[in-house]
Design an enzyme around this catalytic site. Structure first.
Site, PDB file in Angstrom:
ATOM      1  N   CYS A  23       0.842  -1.262   0.003  1.00  0.00           N
ATOM      2  CA  CYS A  23      -0.007  -0.015   0.026  1.00  0.00           C
ATOM      3  C   CYS A  23       0.732   1.308  -0.137  1.00  0.00           C
ATOM      4  CB  CYS A  23      -1.264  -0.088   1.180  1.00  0.00           C
ATOM      5  SG  CYS A  23      -2.346  -1.250   1.063  1.00  0.00           S
ATOM      6  N   HIS A  67     -11.815  10.574  -8.560  1.00  0.00           N
ATOM      7  CA  HIS A  67     -11.138  10.329  -9.490  1.00  0.00           C
ATOM      8  C   HIS A  67      -9.744  11.544  -9.386  1.00  0.00           C
ATOM      9  CE1 HIS A  67     -14.420   8.165 -11.182  1.00  0.00           C
ATOM     10  NE2 HIS A  67     -13.272   7.545 -12.185  1.00  0.00           N
ATOM     11  N   GLU A 112     -12.641   0.570   1.936  1.00  0.00           N
ATOM     12  CA  GLU A 112     -11.866   0.623   0.854  1.00  0.00           C
ATOM     13  C   GLU A 112     -12.062  -0.628  -0.065  1.00  0.00           C
ATOM     14  OE1 GLU A 112      -7.770   2.588   2.540  1.00  0.00           O
ATOM     15  OE2 GLU A 112      -7.697   0.272   2.264  1.00  0.00           O
TER      16      GLU A 112
END
Length: 123
Positions: A23, A67, A112
């Site tokens: 991550c 985005h 998530e």
């Protein structure tokens, strides 16, 4: 105490600094956000708040994240854009709106994935 909850989604990329593992690299999520408001009394229409209004408030906050590369957002310059910090960020923004309507943000949860979420409930 009454409570209402809505869900909205957004997609974004981020890196988590100094945590070890995959991550730390650039990756993205299709985040799901749950927002709950609470109040001890209902308005004259018999609602805590119209769901439509809560959806609009949430959409306005998420528009700035959707985005995007979250690490570039000013809020995340000094903190990791983790699900925990995202929940706090969204909570704080929505609380500004909620207090004007005499309701309280009781919880913001950021998923998530389908099996991993973080929540923020305030003080």
């Amino acid at each position: 105490m009454y409570e209402i909850t809505i869900t909205k989604s957004f997609s974004a990329a981020h890196r988590l600094k100094d945590i070890g593992g995959k991550c730390e690299g650039l990756h993205g999520h299709n985040f799901m956000v749950e927002v709950s408001l609470s109040a001890s009394v209902l308005n004259k229409e018999g609602l805590l708040l119209d769901f439509r209004i809560l959806k609009e408030w949430t959409a306005e906050v998420l528009e700035g994240l959707d985005h995007k590369y979250l690490n570039d957002h000013p809020f995340f310059q000094d903190v990791n854009p983790s699900a925990e910090n995202l929940a706090r960020f969204i909570y704080d923004r929505l609380s500004e709106q909620a207090c004007r309507k005499d309701v309280e943000v009781s919880c913001v949860a950021v998923w998530e994935s389908g099996n991993a979420k973080a929540s923020y409930r305030g003080n």
